[in-house]
Enzyme design. Structure first.
Site, PDB file in Angstrom:
ATOM      1  N   SER A 173      43.881  34.041  38.788  1.00 33.39           N
ATOM      2  CA  SER A 173      44.097  33.278  37.590  1.00 33.39           C
ATOM      3  C   SER A 173      44.506  34.125  36.440  1.00 33.39           C
ATOM      4  O   SER A 173      44.421  35.238  36.559  1.00 33.39           O
ATOM      5  CB  SER A 173      42.960  32.395  37.005  1.00 33.39           C
ATOM      6  OG  SER A 173      42.293  31.699  37.887  1.00 33.39           O
TER       7      SER A 173
HETATM    8  N1  SAH Z   1      38.153  33.487  41.234  1.00 38.51           N
HETATM    9  C1  SAH Z   1      39.382  34.057  41.764  1.00 38.51           C
HETATM   10  C2  SAH Z   1      40.534  32.869  42.141  1.00 38.51           C
HETATM   11  C3  SAH Z   1      40.207  31.645  42.684  1.00 38.51           C
HETATM   12  S1  SAH Z   1      41.644  31.054  43.403  1.00 38.51           S
HETATM   13  C4  SAH Z   1      39.746  35.198  41.462  1.00 38.51           C
HETATM   14  O1  SAH Z   1      38.928  35.801  40.416  1.00 38.51           O
HETATM   15  O2  SAH Z   1      40.766  35.994  41.880  1.00 38.51           O
HETATM   16  C5  SAH Z   1      40.647  29.711  44.316  1.00 38.51           C
HETATM   17  C6  SAH Z   1      39.986  30.160  45.576  1.00 38.51           C
HETATM   18  O3  SAH Z   1      39.087  29.098  46.019  1.00 38.51           O
HETATM   19  C7  SAH Z   1      40.950  30.372  46.807  1.00 38.51           C
HETATM   20  O4  SAH Z   1      40.735  31.770  46.961  1.00 38.51           O
HETATM   21  C8  SAH Z   1      40.556  29.414  47.714  1.00 38.51           C
HETATM   22  O5  SAH Z   1      40.576  29.958  48.988  1.00 38.51           O
HETATM   23  C9  SAH Z   1      39.035  29.346  47.462  1.00 38.51           C
HETATM   24  N2  SAH Z   1      38.611  27.902  47.908  1.00 38.51           N
HETATM   25  C10 SAH Z   1      39.127  26.786  48.006  1.00 38.51           C
HETATM   26  N3  SAH Z   1      38.272  25.941  48.568  1.00 38.51           N
HETATM   27  C11 SAH Z   1      37.130  26.365  48.725  1.00 38.51           C
HETATM   28  C12 SAH Z   1      35.844  26.240  49.309  1.00 38.51           C
HETATM   29  N4  SAH Z   1      35.475  24.867  49.662  1.00 38.51           N
HETATM   30  N5  SAH Z   1      34.801  26.866  49.175  1.00 38.51           N
HETATM   31  C13 SAH Z   1      35.099  28.383  48.866  1.00 38.51           C
HETATM   32  N6  SAH Z   1      36.154  28.586  48.491  1.00 38.51           N
HETATM   33  C14 SAH Z   1      37.332  27.927  48.363  1.00 38.51           C
END
Ligand code: SAH
Length: 231
Positions: A79
């Protein structure tokens, strides 16, 4: 002779880039302070410590401290710094907190939380995609109080519940009770709630058996997959 010069050049490029990072980091901090977006000194200090450049793909290094999200592969993004900082501040982390993050991605958010909770605290962070789990583990090698778990985290993670703090760094369709049950009293829960295109960042505070919900504005996150995710 050639080797001598090229070594000097490489060192210079490295130095210039490091210098650029700190100038850009400082500019972001000034911006947040001047607009009263981030006022918590500990949160700002955690931002200073964590190297965002270590959590992005090499091809985007030039953009490490621009206030934009960056792709990390698999349709996920790290983000934009302002969003990460707003969430980090809103979570009101105290030293020793046990924290659950859903959506590890690059691991950058987890790194900030790791510093804020300190060595007596613990960050559990869940990621659905195996490749991203491995990417985050690699990026987070020096952070000893973080556990990266490769699971569908949409239902939270009962194994270590309850948590002082829970946050989704991925868009969710609705706040599930199964997650609020994993939150301690007192505790803070944070999630972007909405559809796949736009979400309202909701802060839930649990205190004295009461639940208070507050909106922190509109954001755009990648959609949650899995059992309680978007279909
Ligand atoms: N916090 C992260 C950015 C998150 S992007 C950072 O600091 O870089 C959102 C992430 O959520 C993605 O990597 C995606 O694969 C993950 N995601 C989506 N659905 C999910 C689920 N059900 N359980 C765990 N992770 C999930």
């Amino acid at each position: 002779m050639f080797i001598y010069f090229s070594t000097i050049r490489l060192q210079n490029i490295y130095f210039i880039q490091k210098h650029q990072y700190s100038v850009q980091k400082y500019a972001l901090i000034k911006y947040w302070q001047s607009k009263n977006i981030i006022t918590n000194q500990e949160v700002l200090s955690a931002f200073k410590k964590v190297k965002r450049e270590n959590f992005i793909l090499k091809r985007y290094l030039k953009h490490a401290y621009e206030d934009i999200p960056l792709p990390i592969g698999f349709n996920a993004t790290i983000s934009q710094p302002t969003t990460v900082m707003i969430m980090t501040q809103a979570l009101e982390v105290k030293k020793g907190n046990k924290i659950l993050e859903i959506g590890t991605g690059s691991g950058y958010q987890a790194a900030l939380l790791s510093i804020l909770t300190g060595e007596k605290g613990k960050v559990y962070t869940t990621e659905l995609i195996k490749e991203l789990t491995d990417f985050a583990k690699q990026n987070l090698k020096e952070y000893k109080n973080i556990e990266v778990i490769n699971i569908d985290g949409s239902a939270g993670y009962k194994k270590y519940a309850q948590y002082d703090r829970i946050l989704f760094t991925v868009a969710i369709p609705k706040i599930e009770n199964i997650l609020l049950q994993q939150l301690k009293d007192p505790g803070v829960y944070l999630a972007p709630v909405g559809d796949e295109y736009s979400q309202e960042l909701i802060k839930v505070t649990k205190k004295d058996f009461q639940i208070i919900k507050q909106s922190l504005g509109y954001f755009q996150f990648v959609p949650l997959k899995g059992e309680y995710g978007f279909k």
